[in-house]
Scaffold this motif. Structure first.
Motif, PDB file in Angstrom:
ATOM      1  N   GLY A  74      -2.380 -42.493  37.884  1.00  0.00           N
ATOM      2  CA  GLY A  74      -2.921 -43.846  37.901  1.00  0.00           C
ATOM      3  C   GLY A  74      -2.167 -44.800  38.808  1.00  0.00           C
ATOM      4  N   ASP A  76      -2.619 -44.700  42.122  1.00  0.00           N
ATOM      5  CA  ASP A  76      -3.500 -44.882  43.269  1.00  0.00           C
ATOM      6  C   ASP A  76      -4.926 -44.663  42.790  1.00  0.00           C
ATOM      7  N   THR A  77      -5.890 -45.068  43.609  1.00  0.00           N
ATOM      8  CA  THR A  77      -7.298 -44.969  43.253  1.00  0.00           C
ATOM      9  C   THR A  77      -8.018 -44.059  44.236  1.00  0.00           C
ATOM     10  N   GLY A  94      -9.104 -50.857  33.441  1.00  0.00           N
ATOM     11  CA  GLY A  94      -8.666 -51.910  34.346  1.00  0.00           C
ATOM     12  C   GLY A  94      -7.180 -51.754  34.611  1.00  0.00           C
ATOM     13  N   GLU A  95      -6.610 -52.724  35.326  1.00  0.00           N
ATOM     14  CA  GLU A  95      -5.191 -52.623  35.642  1.00  0.00           C
ATOM     15  C   GLU A  95      -4.335 -52.640  34.381  1.00  0.00           C
ATOM     16  N   ARG A  96      -4.717 -53.431  33.389  1.00  0.00           N
ATOM     17  CA  ARG A  96      -3.955 -53.445  32.137  1.00  0.00           C
ATOM     18  C   ARG A  96      -4.038 -52.109  31.425  1.00  0.00           C
ATOM     19  N   LEU A  98      -4.542 -49.173  32.833  1.00  0.00           N
ATOM     20  CA  LEU A  98      -3.724 -48.218  33.581  1.00  0.00           C
ATOM     21  C   LEU A  98      -2.250 -48.431  33.299  1.00  0.00           C
ATOM     22  N   LEU A  99      -1.848 -49.692  33.183  1.00  0.00           N
ATOM     23  CA  LEU A  99      -0.449 -49.989  32.878  1.00  0.00           C
ATOM     24  C   LEU A  99      -0.061 -49.422  31.523  1.00  0.00           C
ATOM     25  N   ARG A 102       0.202 -45.579  31.762  1.00  0.00           N
ATOM     26  CA  ARG A 102       1.447 -45.157  32.408  1.00  0.00           C
ATOM     27  C   ARG A 102       2.647 -45.410  31.510  1.00  0.00           C
TER      28      ARG A 102
END
Length: 247
Positions: A74, A76-77, A94-96, A98-99, A102
């Protein structure tokens, strides 16, 4: 995590868990740049990694190993295709999201170690637990366990500059396991180590994968790794060209 899967089960027996795969990749494509100068890092890669498997990725520099790991982690896309980790489609996050993935489900080990120089070994290992705001007692117990697991319980108070390269990489492995990830991603973890130290680290990763019940993807140029892995995937020019071992 899928219901009915015990993430610690592989550690007790050393067997690869069955059921839904930990990683599923379908039709993965990633290019950098445009036009005639574009670099096609991945060209429709598809693969699965079972729960509890230790999979080695081999291939010459530029074959697509790091790009593949970054997409699975996660970081890179993709331009096309899909990646799912622990039953979760990364495209739906979303970015949250993915965060959180990870932080909570994936541990990373890099060639450069990535330790914080001013922190002790114990403090470096505890960073992910502090971010998660874990209970201090839980954090201390987990850090002590992991340092013992990687053979560094006597070096807890030392800073990275006081440790050898192999010891620093052991701290990095312990840190990657701090939040009990389901998936460990290691990109050339022995790249800065001599052959003897590299073998120690490789055996350590295999041992902690078994004891912690983790699935692991390890990219390497080191042929010694190949005999330790459950499967070996070879990438060439952005494609999987060989898959040795049980699926």
């Amino acid at each position: 995590m899928a219901e009915g899967i015990d993430p610690g089960a592989a550690g007790a027996s050393g067997e690869v868990l069955t059921g839904d795969p930990m990683v599923r990749v379908e039709g993965l494509r990633r290019s950098y740049g445009t036009g005639e100068h574009a670099v096609h890092a991945l060209r429709g890669v598809g693969l699965t990694v079972g729960r509890g498997e230790l999979v080695a990725l081999k291939g010459r520099s530029g074959s697509g190993k790091t790009t593949l790991l970054n997409l699975i982690g996660g970081l890179d896309t993709p331009d096309a295709g899909s990646v799912s980790v622990d039953g979760v489609d990364l495209a739906g996050l979303g970015e949250r999201g993915l965060l959180r993935l990870r932080r909570d489900r994936i541990g990373f080990v890099f060639q450069s170690f990535g330790l914080i120089p001013i922190l002790t070994a114990a403090e470096n290992v505890g960073v992910p637990l502090r971010i998660r705001e874990a209970d201090p007692r839980e954090r201390e117990e987990r850090v002590a366990l992991l340092l013992s697991l990687v053979g560094l319980d006597g070096h807890a108070a030392q800073r990275p500059g006081e440790l050898s390269g192999g010891q620093q990489q052991r701290v990095a492995i312990a840190r990657a396991l701090a939040n009990r990830p389901a998936l460990l991603i290691a990109d050339e973890p022995t790249g800065q180590l001599d052959a003897e130290t590299g073998m120690v680290v490789m055996n350590l990763i295999r041992a902690v994968v078994r004891s912690e019940g983790v699935t692991a993807l390890v990219a390497t140029h080191d042929a010694q790794w190949l005999g330790l892995a459950d499967r070996v995937l070879e990438l060439n020019d952005g494609e999987v060209v060989e898959d040795h071992g049980p699926r």
